[in-house]
Design an enzyme around this catalytic site. Structure first.
Site, PDB file in Angstrom:
ATOM      1  N   PRO A  33      32.623  91.763 -85.028  1.00  0.00           N
ATOM      2  CA  PRO A  33      31.951  90.513 -85.378  1.00  0.00           C
ATOM      3  C   PRO A  33      32.893  89.499 -86.031  1.00  0.00           C
ATOM      4  O   PRO A  33      32.561  88.317 -86.146  1.00  0.00           O
ATOM      5  CB  PRO A  33      30.829  90.934 -86.344  1.00  0.00           C
ATOM      6  CG  PRO A  33      30.948  92.384 -86.544  1.00  0.00           C
ATOM      7  CD  PRO A  33      32.046  92.929 -85.692  1.00  0.00           C
ATOM      8  N   GLU A  80      32.077 100.840 -90.594  1.00  0.00           N
ATOM      9  CA  GLU A  80      32.315  99.529 -91.196  1.00  0.00           C
ATOM     10  C   GLU A  80      33.482  98.801 -90.535  1.00  0.00           C
ATOM     11  O   GLU A  80      33.824  97.698 -90.919  1.00  0.00           O
ATOM     12  CB  GLU A  80      32.592  99.670 -92.695  1.00  0.00           C
ATOM     13  CG  GLU A  80      31.399 100.132 -93.499  1.00  0.00           C
ATOM     14  CD  GLU A  80      30.198  99.214 -93.322  1.00  0.00           C
ATOM     15  OE1 GLU A  80      30.297  98.034 -93.679  1.00  0.00           O
ATOM     16  OE2 GLU A  80      29.160  99.693 -92.822  1.00  0.00           O
ATOM     17  N   ARG A 125      31.920  90.834 -62.911  1.00  0.00           N
ATOM     18  CA  ARG A 125      31.225  90.002 -61.922  1.00  0.00           C
ATOM     19  C   ARG A 125      32.084  88.845 -61.418  1.00  0.00           C
ATOM     20  O   ARG A 125      31.769  88.237 -60.407  1.00  0.00           O
ATOM     21  CB  ARG A 125      29.879  89.506 -62.461  1.00  0.00           C
ATOM     22  CG  ARG A 125      29.977  88.590 -63.651  1.00  0.00           C
ATOM     23  CD  ARG A 125      28.617  88.363 -64.265  1.00  0.00           C
ATOM     24  NE  ARG A 125      27.742  87.555 -63.415  1.00  0.00           N
ATOM     25  CZ  ARG A 125      27.875  86.248 -63.209  1.00  0.00           C
ATOM     26  NH1 ARG A 125      28.877  85.594 -63.779  1.00  0.00           N
ATOM     27  NH2 ARG A 125      27.043  85.587 -62.448  1.00  0.00           N
ATOM     28  N   ASP A 140      27.127  79.122 -62.120  1.00  0.00           N
ATOM     29  CA  ASP A 140      26.592  79.698 -63.352  1.00  0.00           C
ATOM     30  C   ASP A 140      26.606  78.678 -64.471  1.00  0.00           C
ATOM     31  O   ASP A 140      27.370  77.727 -64.444  1.00  0.00           O
ATOM     32  CB  ASP A 140      27.510  80.837 -63.846  1.00  0.00           C
ATOM     33  CG  ASP A 140      27.412  82.078 -62.991  1.00  0.00           C
ATOM     34  OD1 ASP A 140      26.423  82.216 -62.259  1.00  0.00           O
ATOM     35  OD2 ASP A 140      28.333  82.900 -63.077  1.00  0.00           O
TER      36      ASP A 140
END
Ligand code: ADE
Length: 242
Positions: free
Chosen positions: A95, A122, A160, A175
């Site tokens: 993150p 963590e 993809r 897209d």
């Protein structure tokens, strides 16, 4: 050339090619069977050089959670990289990473080999990150239980885009984020419609049935711009005067 993806994880089962999950079905599965991509999941635990195959330990300074130890991660990376002479782009899912974007995905789809580290607990001991200098990527401002789902998201997005992964009918050129605006901005996709022409009192926009391809393209670009302005003005850059 087949793209090789290595995933380093303590849950390699999640990446079993036969597992009917995110990568075992649909486009990624088809791309794998067609030889466009191969992926190998390696258990970091197999490289733990301690009696109990421990991969994590308590954080210095105290606090909750566990930290992944340097040694098993480092040794796993060295061993996996030695399995193939092609240089691997090292990626750590976290993150704290750079927000993943279609632009980053496009760049990675051109690489011969990716090595993705999916951390748990963590996070990793900072020193092994410092030594490996991976590209650190986040899939959004929320916290997952581990990097595995984030790794799958990245893999799906990359796979993809491999030439031949999508049939003509699934082309990625229109897209969201692949539609380009007048100033080179990446736009959201336009709305789409299929039969019937009228449903619950709602008609399909007339222009789409007109057969005029130029008009259709114009309408789609205008709708993409309008949507982007409405929903994601940040994609269009800072307003004038800044
Ligand atoms: N690991 C845990 N949460 C994550 C996130 N949002 N992105 C990437 N890796 C993660």
């Amino acid at each position: 050339m087949t793209l090789r993806v290595d995933v380093l994880t303590t849950f390699p089962e999640m990446f079993a090619p036969e597992a009917p999950g995110a990568l075992g079905l649909s486009i990624p599965a088809r791309a794998r069977r067609a030889g466009l991509v191969e992926w190998h999941a390696t258990n970091i635990r197999d490289y733990a050089a301690n009696k109990h195959d421990k991969t994590d330990d308590r954080p210095f300074g105290g606090g909750p959670g566990m930290v992944m130890m340097c040694q098993p991660v480092w040794d796993a990376v060295q061993a996996v990289e030695a399995q193939d002479p092609r240089p691997a782009t090292r990626i750590l899912m976290t993150p704290q990473g750079r927000p993943l974007s279609q632009e980053i995905v496009e760049g990675l789809a051109r690489m011969p080999r990716l090595l993705i580290i999916a951390g748990h607990y963590e996070g990793l001991d900072e020193r092994v990150i410092e030594k490996l200098t991976p590209m650190e990527l986040s899939i959004g401002d929320y916290v997952l239980s581990g990097g595995e789902l984030a790794a799958m998201v990245l893999m799906d997005a990359v796979i993809r885009l491999l030439p031949g992964a999508l049939g003509d009918e699934e082309s990625s050129t229109q897209d969201s984020f692949s539609m380009i605006g007048p100033n080179g901005e990446r736009l959201l996709d336009c709305p789409h419609y299929t039969r019937p022409r009228e449903w619950m009192g709602l008609a399909v926009p007339e222009v789409l049935i007109s057969g005029d391809h130029g008009k259709v393209a114009q309408w789609r670009l205008a709708e993409s711009l309008r949507r982007t302005q409405e929903r994601r003005p940040d994609l269009l850059g800072p307003p004038d005067g800044r």
